[in-house]
Design a protein around this motif. Sequence first.
Motif, PDB file in Angstrom:
ATOM      1  N   MET A   1       0.117  -1.148   0.298  1.00 16.48           N
ATOM      2  CA  MET A   1      -0.008   0.216  -0.036  1.00 16.48           C
ATOM      3  C   MET A   1       1.324   1.229   0.084  1.00 16.48           C
ATOM      4  SD  MET A   1      -3.175  -1.106   2.667  1.00 16.48           S
ATOM      5  CE  MET A   1      -3.174  -0.391   3.682  1.00 16.48           C
ATOM      6  N   ILE A   2       2.556   1.337   0.499  1.00 19.62           N
ATOM      7  CA  ILE A   2       2.615   2.087   0.539  1.00 19.62           C
ATOM      8  C   ILE A   2       3.888   2.496  -0.964  1.00 19.62           C
ATOM      9  CG2 ILE A   2       5.493   3.132   1.300  1.00 19.62           C
ATOM     10  CD1 ILE A   2       3.975   1.388   3.946  1.00 19.62           C
ATOM     11  N   ALA A   3       3.638   1.195  -1.511  1.00 18.83           N
ATOM     12  CA  ALA A   3       3.668   2.043  -2.320  1.00 18.83           C
ATOM     13  C   ALA A   3       3.137   2.061  -3.825  1.00 18.83           C
ATOM     14  CB  ALA A   3       4.517   0.058  -3.794  1.00 18.83           C
ATOM     15  N   THR A   4       1.997   1.756  -3.837  1.00 21.70           N
ATOM     16  CA  THR A   4       0.518   1.916  -4.324  1.00 21.70           C
ATOM     17  C   THR A   4       0.969   3.929  -4.202  1.00 21.70           C
ATOM     18  OG1 THR A   4      -0.294   0.473  -4.433  1.00 21.70           O
ATOM     19  CG2 THR A   4      -1.465   1.959  -4.324  1.00 21.70           C
ATOM     20  N   LEU A   8       1.120   7.047  -6.862  1.00 16.68           N
ATOM     21  CA  LEU A   8       0.251   7.953  -7.690  1.00 16.68           C
ATOM     22  C   LEU A   8       0.535   9.682  -6.853  1.00 16.68           C
ATOM     23  CD1 LEU A   8      -2.884   4.921  -6.126  1.00 16.68           C
ATOM     24  CD2 LEU A   8      -1.746   5.895  -8.959  1.00 16.68           C
ATOM     25  N   THR A   9       1.049   9.679  -5.452  1.00 16.83           N
ATOM     26  CA  THR A   9       1.765  11.036  -5.529  1.00 16.83           C
ATOM     27  C   THR A   9       2.479  11.386  -6.447  1.00 16.83           C
ATOM     28  OG1 THR A   9       1.295   9.916  -2.978  1.00 16.83           O
ATOM     29  CG2 THR A   9       2.377  11.876  -3.448  1.00 16.83           C
ATOM     30  N   PHE A  10       3.703  10.603  -6.854  1.00 17.71           N
ATOM     31  CA  PHE A  10       4.460  10.964  -6.671  1.00 17.71           C
ATOM     32  C   PHE A  10       3.606  11.388  -9.707  1.00 17.71           C
ATOM     33  CE2 PHE A  10       7.347  10.373 -11.456  1.00 17.71           C
ATOM     34  CZ  PHE A  10       8.618  11.141 -11.263  1.00 17.71           C
ATOM     35  N   VAL A  11       2.762  10.322  -9.677  1.00 16.67           N
ATOM     36  CA  VAL A  11       2.202  10.520 -10.775  1.00 16.67           C
ATOM     37  C   VAL A  11       0.960  11.877 -10.537  1.00 16.67           C
ATOM     38  CG1 VAL A  11       0.417  10.141 -12.204  1.00 16.67           C
ATOM     39  CG2 VAL A  11       2.452   8.764 -11.784  1.00 16.67           C
ATOM     40  N   SER A  71       7.538  -0.047 -10.485  1.00 17.68           N
ATOM     41  CA  SER A  71       6.621  -0.037  -9.488  1.00 17.68           C
ATOM     42  C   SER A  71       5.342  -0.731 -10.004  1.00 17.68           C
ATOM     43  CB  SER A  71       7.175   0.738  -8.102  1.00 17.68           C
ATOM     44  OG  SER A  71       5.838   2.278  -8.278  1.00 17.68           O
ATOM     45  N   GLN A  72       5.547  -1.655 -11.095  1.00 17.34           N
ATOM     46  CA  GLN A  72       4.527  -2.012 -11.728  1.00 17.34           C
ATOM     47  C   GLN A  72       4.020  -2.908 -10.584  1.00 17.34           C
ATOM     48  OE1 GLN A  72       5.129  -3.209 -15.155  1.00 17.34           O
ATOM     49  NE2 GLN A  72       2.215  -3.596 -15.325  1.00 17.34           N
ATOM     50  N   GLY A  78      -1.589  -3.702  -4.680  1.00 15.91           N
ATOM     51  CA  GLY A  78      -1.594  -2.855  -3.889  1.00 15.91           C
ATOM     52  C   GLY A  78      -3.605  -2.283  -4.195  1.00 15.91           C
ATOM     53  N   ILE A  79      -3.200  -2.063  -5.529  1.00 23.35           N
ATOM     54  CA  ILE A  79      -4.962  -1.029  -5.980  1.00 23.35           C
ATOM     55  C   ILE A  79      -5.940  -2.124  -5.743  1.00 23.35           C
ATOM     56  CG2 ILE A  79      -5.850  -0.164  -7.908  1.00 23.35           C
ATOM     57  CD1 ILE A  79      -3.558   1.373  -8.717  1.00 23.35           C
TER      58      ILE A  79
END
Length: 86
Positions: A1-4, A8-11, A71-72, A78-79
């Motif tokens: 969940m942290i990676a997701t 998403l925050t980066f994008v 990170s795919q 996570g999604i």
Amino acid sequence: MIATTGVLTFVYSWNEYLIPLLLIRDESKYPVTLASTYFMETRSQTPEMVAQEYAALILMTIPSIIVYLISQKWLQSGITAGAVKS
């Protein structure tokens, strides 16, 4: 969940447009997204200039694509973690 959340925050921050448009007045401090818009508005529209604009826009998307590809696996897991009932 942290990676997701991180991806998403980066994008979202990379694609930010409205807030810098409203808050930043100095054109030298524009983020990449606003700089590309300014670049397209101030140039003449010859075919060579249009090709350069599209090349700049493609180069702008490369960091988001790289972060997603790296990170795919974690992003997809996570999604889908909240969608699968265990």
